[in-house]
Design a protein around this motif. Structure first.
Motif, PDB file in Angstrom:
ATOM      1  N   TYR A   6      55.186  31.126  11.946  1.00  0.00           N
ATOM      2  CA  TYR A   6      55.274  30.440  13.234  1.00  0.00           C
ATOM      3  C   TYR A   6      56.689  30.496  13.804  1.00  0.00           C
ATOM      4  O   TYR A   6      56.876  30.403  15.026  1.00  0.00           O
ATOM      5  CB  TYR A   6      54.802  28.987  13.102  1.00  0.00           C
ATOM      6  CG  TYR A   6      53.345  28.884  12.748  1.00  0.00           C
ATOM      7  CD1 TYR A   6      52.361  29.209  13.678  1.00  0.00           C
ATOM      8  CD2 TYR A   6      52.943  28.492  11.473  1.00  0.00           C
ATOM      9  CE1 TYR A   6      51.017  29.131  13.356  1.00  0.00           C
ATOM     10  CE2 TYR A   6      51.595  28.419  11.132  1.00  0.00           C
ATOM     11  CZ  TYR A   6      50.639  28.738  12.080  1.00  0.00           C
ATOM     12  OH  TYR A   6      49.308  28.677  11.759  1.00  0.00           O
ATOM     13  N   ALA A   9      56.702  33.528  15.975  1.00  0.00           N
ATOM     14  CA  ALA A   9      56.038  33.260  17.256  1.00  0.00           C
ATOM     15  C   ALA A   9      56.944  32.434  18.160  1.00  0.00           C
ATOM     16  O   ALA A   9      57.026  32.672  19.378  1.00  0.00           O
ATOM     17  CB  ALA A   9      54.713  32.534  17.018  1.00  0.00           C
ATOM     18  N   TRP A  69      50.311  33.169  19.834  1.00  0.00           N
ATOM     19  CA  TRP A  69      50.159  32.001  18.956  1.00  0.00           C
ATOM     20  C   TRP A  69      48.770  31.957  18.323  1.00  0.00           C
ATOM     21  O   TRP A  69      48.611  31.579  17.161  1.00  0.00           O
ATOM     22  CB  TRP A  69      50.442  30.720  19.730  1.00  0.00           C
ATOM     23  CG  TRP A  69      51.904  30.469  19.902  1.00  0.00           C
ATOM     24  CD1 TRP A  69      52.708  30.880  20.941  1.00  0.00           C
ATOM     25  CD2 TRP A  69      52.767  29.784  18.980  1.00  0.00           C
ATOM     26  NE1 TRP A  69      54.009  30.480  20.723  1.00  0.00           N
ATOM     27  CE2 TRP A  69      54.077  29.803  19.541  1.00  0.00           C
ATOM     28  CE3 TRP A  69      52.574  29.150  17.767  1.00  0.00           C
ATOM     29  CZ2 TRP A  69      55.172  29.217  18.912  1.00  0.00           C
ATOM     30  CZ3 TRP A  69      53.658  28.561  17.129  1.00  0.00           C
ATOM     31  CH2 TRP A  69      54.937  28.602  17.703  1.00  0.00           C
ATOM     32  N   PHE A  73      48.177  32.144  14.350  1.00  0.00           N
ATOM     33  CA  PHE A  73      47.426  31.060  13.718  1.00  0.00           C
ATOM     34  C   PHE A  73      46.240  31.610  12.921  1.00  0.00           C
ATOM     35  O   PHE A  73      45.955  31.159  11.801  1.00  0.00           O
ATOM     36  CB  PHE A  73      46.926  30.070  14.776  1.00  0.00           C
ATOM     37  CG  PHE A  73      46.080  28.962  14.224  1.00  0.00           C
ATOM     38  CD1 PHE A  73      46.665  27.888  13.563  1.00  0.00           C
ATOM     39  CD2 PHE A  73      44.702  29.001  14.343  1.00  0.00           C
ATOM     40  CE1 PHE A  73      45.884  26.862  13.036  1.00  0.00           C
ATOM     41  CE2 PHE A  73      43.913  27.987  13.820  1.00  0.00           C
ATOM     42  CZ  PHE A  73      44.501  26.918  13.161  1.00  0.00           C
ATOM     43  N   HIS A  76      47.960  33.661   9.824  1.00  0.00           N
ATOM     44  CA  HIS A  76      49.272  33.227   9.341  1.00  0.00           C
ATOM     45  C   HIS A  76      49.448  33.394   7.837  1.00  0.00           C
ATOM     46  O   HIS A  76      50.555  33.630   7.344  1.00  0.00           O
ATOM     47  CB  HIS A  76      49.514  31.759   9.723  1.00  0.00           C
ATOM     48  CG  HIS A  76      48.570  30.808   9.061  1.00  0.00           C
ATOM     49  ND1 HIS A  76      48.853  30.182   7.877  1.00  0.00           N
ATOM     50  CD2 HIS A  76      47.317  30.404   9.428  1.00  0.00           C
ATOM     51  CE1 HIS A  76      47.837  29.408   7.534  1.00  0.00           C
ATOM     52  NE2 HIS A  76      46.889  29.532   8.451  1.00  0.00           N
TER      53      HIS A  76
END
Length: 197
Positions: A6, A9, A69, A73, A76
């Motif tokens: 993340y 991202a 995103w 997700f 990940h």
């Protein structure tokens, strides 16, 4: 979370948003960084990568970052910061090279969507390697989507929203690059289970 994807991202979100805002104030930013065939022919190689990070308007930016995103997700657990950063940069570079070599009539391009198709495809193949049945569905769905776009073009609504023609050829290049990267990864690293990724 320290080594989580993340953060990649988040960094891409900051970079793309910064470029977009800078472009609103200084149009020279877009002229300098966008994928332009004429510039690349003058050895401005950075455009092969930086063109992926620019956007036509705020809707284009929001759609692409939302897609980023969502893909991160979704997959990940396959990535760490270093691996995803390297994959992101490689997919951006391959996207630019693929568009330049494969579509000589394409004079300009901006946006993350091609790279996102590559990242989605890569993740789907990793799902398959980890014996996740959903990977087959995801891979089939992106192949069908890209195939449909090649025959029938992109949605008129999306074209109107982003204020430019949707470069569906970038989605095809992204799909191909995602497969290339996935199979190259398979050759150098054996499959692992989801829990140990």
């Amino acid at each position: 979370m320290k080594n989580g994807p993340y953060w990649v991202a988040f960094a891409v979100t900051v970079i793309c948003t910064s470029f977009y805002l800078a472009g609103l104030m200084l149009p020279e930013v877009d002229h300098l960084l966008s994928f332009r065939r004429s510039g690349i022919e003058q050895f401005e190689w950075w455009r092969l990568i930086t063109g992926n990070l620019l956007h036509t308007n705020h809707w284009h930016l929001i759609m692409n970052l939302g897609g980023l995103w969502a893909v991160v997700f979704l997959h990940h657990f396959h990535y760490n910061v270093r691996g995803l950063t390297a994959l992101f940069m490689l997919l951006c570079l391959l996207e630019g090279i693929g568009l330049y070599l494969g579509f000589p009539k394409l004079l300009g391009y901006v946006g993350l969507s091609g790279m996102l198709h590559g990242l989605f495809t890569f993740g789907a193949v990793q799902d398959i390697r980890c014996k996740m049945r959903s990977g087959y569905l995801l891979l089939l769905s992106v192949i069908i989507k890209v195939g449909h776009e090649q025959w029938f073009g992109a949605s008129d609504d999306v074209t109107a929203m982003i204020g430019a023609r949707v470069a569906t050829e970038s989605h095809l290049i992204g799909l191909i690059c995602g497969l290339i990267c996935a199979f190259a990864f398979m050759l150098r690293k054996p499959a692992t289970s989801v829990t140990s990724s």
